[in-house]
Motif scaffolding. Structure first.
Motif, PDB file in Angstrom:
ATOM      1  N   ASP A 149       4.404 -13.495  -0.832  1.00  0.00           N
ATOM      2  CA  ASP A 149       5.057 -12.633  -0.082  1.00  0.00           C
ATOM      3  C   ASP A 149       3.885 -11.460   0.496  1.00  0.00           C
ATOM      4  N   HIS A 171       2.650  -8.806   3.297  1.00  0.00           N
ATOM      5  CA  HIS A 171       3.066  -8.162   4.406  1.00  0.00           C
ATOM      6  C   HIS A 171       2.192  -8.547   5.482  1.00  0.00           C
ATOM      7  N   VAL A 198       2.916 -10.917  -4.553  1.00  0.00           N
ATOM      8  CA  VAL A 198       3.165  -9.880  -3.626  1.00  0.00           C
ATOM      9  C   VAL A 198       1.942  -9.246  -3.115  1.00  0.00           C
ATOM     10  N   GLU A 258       1.503  -3.797   2.509  1.00  0.00           N
ATOM     11  CA  GLU A 258       1.304  -3.567   3.654  1.00  0.00           C
ATOM     12  C   GLU A 258      -0.401  -2.989   3.770  1.00  0.00           C
ATOM     13  N   THR A 284       0.711  -9.170  -8.382  1.00  0.00           N
ATOM     14  CA  THR A 284       1.181  -8.156  -7.502  1.00  0.00           C
ATOM     15  C   THR A 284       0.166  -6.929  -7.170  1.00  0.00           C
ATOM     16  N   SER A 317       4.709   3.117  -7.199  1.00  0.00           N
ATOM     17  CA  SER A 317       5.733   4.012  -7.079  1.00  0.00           C
ATOM     18  C   SER A 317       6.706   4.419  -8.202  1.00  0.00           C
ATOM     19  N   PHE A 318       6.031   3.773  -9.248  1.00  0.00           N
ATOM     20  CA  PHE A 318       6.643   4.090 -10.556  1.00  0.00           C
ATOM     21  C   PHE A 318       6.324   5.410 -10.838  1.00  0.00           C
ATOM     22  N   PRO A 319       7.117   6.525 -10.955  1.00  0.00           N
ATOM     23  CA  PRO A 319       6.869   8.064 -11.268  1.00  0.00           C
ATOM     24  C   PRO A 319       6.507   7.985 -12.610  1.00  0.00           C
ATOM     25  N   GLU A 326       5.225  10.309 -15.932  1.00  0.00           N
ATOM     26  CA  GLU A 326       5.992  11.098 -16.786  1.00  0.00           C
ATOM     27  C   GLU A 326       6.447  12.484 -15.874  1.00  0.00           C
ATOM     28  N   LYS A 350       5.918   7.169   4.640  1.00  0.00           N
ATOM     29  CA  LYS A 350       5.566   5.940   5.234  1.00  0.00           C
ATOM     30  C   LYS A 350       4.303   5.635   5.920  1.00  0.00           C
ATOM     31  N   ARG A 356      -1.424   2.972   0.490  1.00  0.00           N
ATOM     32  CA  ARG A 356      -0.783   2.920  -0.592  1.00  0.00           C
ATOM     33  C   ARG A 356      -0.818   1.663  -1.611  1.00  0.00           C
ATOM     34  N   THR A 410      -0.639  -7.122 -12.452  1.00  0.00           N
ATOM     35  CA  THR A 410      -0.042  -6.172 -11.378  1.00  0.00           C
ATOM     36  C   THR A 410      -1.141  -5.096 -11.258  1.00  0.00           C
ATOM     37  N   THR A 428      -2.268  -8.530 -16.846  1.00  0.00           N
ATOM     38  CA  THR A 428      -2.778  -6.942 -17.003  1.00  0.00           C
ATOM     39  C   THR A 428      -1.873  -6.282 -15.992  1.00  0.00           C
ATOM     40  N   TRP A 429      -2.145  -4.823 -16.362  1.00  0.00           N
ATOM     41  CA  TRP A 429      -1.375  -3.851 -15.700  1.00  0.00           C
ATOM     42  C   TRP A 429      -2.456  -2.927 -15.235  1.00  0.00           C
ATOM     43  N   THR A 448      -5.735   1.972 -12.145  1.00  0.00           N
ATOM     44  CA  THR A 448      -6.979   2.675 -11.995  1.00  0.00           C
ATOM     45  C   THR A 448      -8.249   1.889 -11.344  1.00  0.00           C
TER      46      THR A 448
END
Lengths: 303, 303, 303, 303, 303, 303
Positions: free
Chosen positions: E189, E191, E209, E212, E227, E232-234, E236, E244, E248, E263, E280-281, E284
């Motif tokens: 996927d 964009h 993924v 954009e 990914t 977008s994960f807020p 704490e 838009k 990002r 990711t 891995t995540w 940064t």
């Protein structure tokens, strides 16, 4: 033309040049030409709305046919409108090489198409009388439905009655294409200009030709190989040049029967109730309630 | 009929009403009508099992044809059985409006279909004699295969011999549809009721018509534009009304040749070994080994 | 043949055996048979390169047609070459049962195909004169384009002029198949061997037959139901057996018109500028600038 | 298994025998099996009636859509009814080998199909909320229409909401096939048994799995690779055997967001308004308005 | 909603009303909506001109490909131009309900389409580097050709590089549809807004993924399930609302490898030559030539 | 590259030149390239002979399936043989530009194809065990038939077991194309080289990857997102370059279960009867009957 050693590319160039040189031979503006494929689909759909179940979806019943008729009518309207516009542009393509869509053409086409669609119930009514006539006229017919399913006469008449309406509305080229589709399928060649009354029936039909300015009355029956043509054969010494558009084909009055292979030529009138025998050659008016036959007797010898 | 300002929805409603009003004009029960599309596919498959390689898959050879014939026969059986049932229901659709599948109809259709399938080898045998006759009868034919590939006569006879078997089994409407398919494709119009002997051949064929009660012997050859019809042309003053189902078409005995454009009408007998010349008009019995020709001599003038 | 209780498997076995027993009835080598489906696609493509826009893609204009013509020519070359090879193998399939591709056949087919492709511009040139003739010859024709779109004559002539070139190159079976395609579509039956001059036109056309050894001059016009055939009807007592390949069909010189239903048989010559009337029967030479008509007058009585 | 020298016929016999030996492996009665091809066409039509213009005929406008929706609904009803019956027979095919149509089955299928059709407006209403949710949930979406046209989420939900209704009505096998169609197209695997609230949205979606007994609330958003599965992984030493039909998948309350790659297993409840972070592994209840994330920090070294 | 006893007609009316009520839900002007079917054909043709022989006509060779490429380019131009215009009208369809073709739109579409076509050689050049990268990057690849034929990466990149050009030209909706086609086919996927450098390769690819505003350098290799998304994960307590159009998504510099399931979220930069380990995540910036892996060690017990 | 003012013809020339310049980019000899369309039809037919009724003709029953299986096998043999030859020529196309059919290639292809066909019963036997495994392994499966109809696992395994046989026979490129077809349809990516034992099942499956040199035992079950890959991630400082063809993927012994998202890399052995938990990362041998799970506990906070 020296054609030794031409390759694909050369041949393509020559063929392109040939098509470009002749004004008529292909399109000069951006409106596409009428599409035989699309017109063929339109006729398939029109048959399905005129005789649902017989043509198109075989599962249609009296209960559900309304939905399918409406959807097909909408699709026909949209496709036919486009083809009418293409037909108009096609006819003027030799004269000018316009580059943009003629707004009037588009509006015109929509209007003509709508007028045609509104005539469909009348077309259906006439075809319904043709079905009756076929059933009554052929001793081999067992049900009315059989004449819709199997008789070339009805297929030719669906196309003709559609083409004739378009012809009357002044639509260009399209009526001829529709007529030729029926000719190819049935061997019956009816010019879209011909005026045919109710209860018309042609049995077998192969080779029958009906010319542009024919006027045929009510309840007329024809057989295969009948010609209702123009008397274009020059009589001795004469030189009658046929001017375009003149009334030059027969008038056939009500309740006439014309048997196989009969040839009727010129603007003659076949009187009401007459019977024209097979293989006859008629170039004069025939009084009402006449019977016409040829006197030819074959010679029989033993081998 | 006031048709100004009708929109799609109105037109659909009128057309639906027209179809509903006429008993014959569409289906009242839940069994679908016979489908011309499906019957057309059945005929394509039948041609492929009768003459594998010529029709259908062009890669079929004598080594692998058995698999394909068996698979196609199975598919044909299933489709044809359904169409036979639809045909039966179609024919009684005007009379009653049954809502459920007639169990007997379904059983009957299966039985009829199976009986037909068992006749295929005999149909194939007859067609094989027709191929021989075409090869022998046309000086332009170079191989037997050519007559299968290119001759409208054989295409018309495949459909006829299939339709005739179904007709004899009492199958409704389907035989007529199959006959008309061949008529449309070849211009040859043979009623499924006609009985045609071995080694039958029609050269060119366009416009030839063979009526329902014809009986044609062995080794008969016809040309284009021949009519074997009913003598429906009223003689002077007479008024012979044709009753349905009567024997009203010619009997043609073995080894007869009928040239282009000949018209033979009524229950007359063309005797064994006779030759009927082109453009002749025959309405009486012809003795064996006769030759019949017309005496017409054209008039020639200089222009 | 006892056919009670045969099942699918039995019927398949019998049909297979029938096809195997007859030398001609199916293929014995690994080269597939010619494919009517593929040849039909080739003809669709050839029509599109000869008259782009009329046939094939309706959006083609003089600006972009070159690309499409070249691509189609390439595809045609590849498909036609294969069919020519299949046609050759088909014709010798009865004689030997070779198992491998005949290298010479393949080379030969390529060469023949290429020679044919190089003749396309000449075919296009001839057809262009046919378009002119159709427009000039039919008072109902409004534009040149209409004659391309709607006239069966042009469709028959595209197929014929293509088939005739292949015939002249010695290609087997394929020309006959192409001719029969036009016959089925238009009712006009022209043998691929017939030689037709420029500006040829057949109006209506259903039932017209033109034999293998016909030679037709320039600017000749025919109507429906005309036969240019062999004089195969035995005169009284005589027994003229037609040998294969002999010149046995008419020669029609320049500027001749032959009206509907005329029958001209044998190696006779219709002199330059003559007019042959409808329904006439001609079996002798006709001097130049003659007019021929039949004297038949119908009998008219009141019913 | 000795397979040297097997020919086509032998292989066919072995494969046939294999299919016959296993009760499940093919059909024993005369009702055909459900057809993936037909069901695929049904889904294409259903998409076109639910979002006319986006799917199906691109020319549909608000003015003419009614005709097309009605016609498609009628066709869907007829096809779907048949498939529902096939599905029912399929499921009992291993048990008995009935030979005739079960009258009750047919009636039942009609009734179920009709009930389903009546639910279409409700399905449409739910999907409309899903469109809103997709537009609101993705910063890259520019128009509502774009989410209908391009978002796999909506395609998966159309199939799911249709399949879920059929599942609730007790229709056999068909719902699973419809669900798998969406899985194949979008990579989103939703079991038809899952209950999904309004305004559901899955962004990207590939690899997301939602199990049979899931209950998902209103306004829930998922990302790719999310699993809402059964806790089938045996904990140390334990041996929890999953009984069929038990509630074994998560309950997700309103307004929850679950990020990519999160795995939630077993009959746990994700409390209202919670946010589940990417790549997390959740096997316990999560209180309302929690945020869950994994603590994994990658190790970074220079190469 | 009370839905007992609704019939087809009622359901059609409700569905129509639902589609009419929502501004976005269907078309209000006469320009048809973009057609997924047509766009799908355009992509099939584009693949065939970019990699002739691999896609489209399998018989194309270096000798004859020019003809076919030119013809296809012409057809693509015409279809794509129309779709670009439909796409433009689609995007403004909610705002106004214009009834006539916007002349400017049509002109604009032509210009945009032409600009796109001129970029095809550059697209082809980039894809050629992607083929090299795929061959170099996968030890299982045996020939370059294999990577064109079989690798989902290349299929996704053909669609992406096409969609990205259209996106850059400001074409509406169409790029998203093209991207989603690749997503459905490959599970990848991307964009259309994402910027991808030369020699890009994704092995296996399912679930990957790419967002954009991603910017990916030269010679970057990804694996399945990667990914490159928005953070977008807020965190704490925080509440970072994504505006838009903001940048990002990650920046990935040259020569980076990112293994399966990694990711990477937010506008972080992965430094040149780094290797990101599987699962891995990363949220940064990662310095150049770093190697990143996760420390997770599984717990192993005996059952 | 200066691309202002390029027209169609220029663009075609550039694209042609680009394809010609790269040895791999297109075909240099006359044998066509493998055709994805034809291979796709072959797989459709193979599915129909392996699971008649489920795939292909839905009307097939145990009574009539033999005919259809035999006919399909014959067609498959002929098409597959041709594709095998194309595949061979494709793989050597970069090296030499032969102009004639390599006789040995053709013979070879026939022999390979025949050997493959003889393996079909064994392929069918293996797939039958896979059906059993799917039914036993998924609590949501209600009938065996459902697993054939709806489970992506079986579709992927049909393609894999076919591709694996062709791979073992040394067939070029074709096995990869067949594998990629299943990957595109199911999201399951199994290299044709992988060896899979009986009773193999992958639940959901999207994103699962199984590498070329994997060896998987009997009765193994996988879930979505599982990777059985090569350990290509360089450990700290090391530089293990993967040589082509080396055994580099895991060995999975009998009765192992691997849950969703697990990653197993390198030539490690997962001992008999072990259970690998979801999301785990395994790069070492795992003893028999172990259970492996990851210790990651998510952090839960209230928002």
């Amino acid at each position: 033309m020296k054609d030794i050693n031409l390759n694909i590319s050369d041949i393509a160039n020559i063929l392109t040049e040939q098509s470009r040189q002749e004004a008529w031979s292909s399109h000069h503006c951006d409106i596409p030409m009428p599409s035989i494929r699309v017109l063929s689909e339109i006729m398939i759909s029109l048959r399905a709305v005129l005789f649902p179940g017989y043509f198109g979806l075989s599962k249609v019943t009296t209960k559900n046919m309304n939905y399918h008729i409406a959807a097909k009518l909408d699709s026909i309207t949209s496709s036919l409108c486009e083809q009418i516009m293409c037909g108009h542009c096609f006819d003027c393509s030799g004269d000018k090489s316009g580059d943009s869509i003629c707004i009037n053409c588009e509006k015109n086409a929509k209007e003509l198409c709508l007028q045609f669609m509104r005539r469909l119930p009348e077309i259906r009514r006439l075809l319904s009388t043709d079905v009756e006539a076929a059933f009554d006229g052929d001793p081999a017919a067992k049900t009315h439905g059989e004449t819709v399913f199997c008789y070339p006469s009805l297929k030719a008449l669906i196309n003709h009655r559609v083409a004739h309406e378009l012809y009357n509305l002044g639509v260009q080229i399209i009526p001829r294409i529709i007529a030729e589709m029926a000719h190819s399928e049935t061997g019956i060649d009816i010019h879209p200009g011909a005026t045919l009354g109710e209860r018309f029936f042609i049995d077998h039909g192969t080779g029958t030709v009906i010319g542009e300015t024919c006027i045929v009355g009510r309840n007329v029956r024809l057989y295969q190989g009948v010609t209702l043509g123009a008397k274009s054969f020059p009589k001795e010494g004469s030189s009658e040049q046929l001017a375009k558009g003149l009334a030059r084909h027969p008038i056939v009055e009500d309740n006439v029967i014309i048997y196989a292979g009969a040839t009727i030529l010129g603007r003659v009138t076949i009187g009401e109730g007459s019977v024209i025998g097979g293989n006859t050659w008629v170039t004069t008016d025939i009084p009402k309630k006449s019977s016409v036959f040829h006197k030819d007797q074959p010679i029989i010898k033993s081998v």
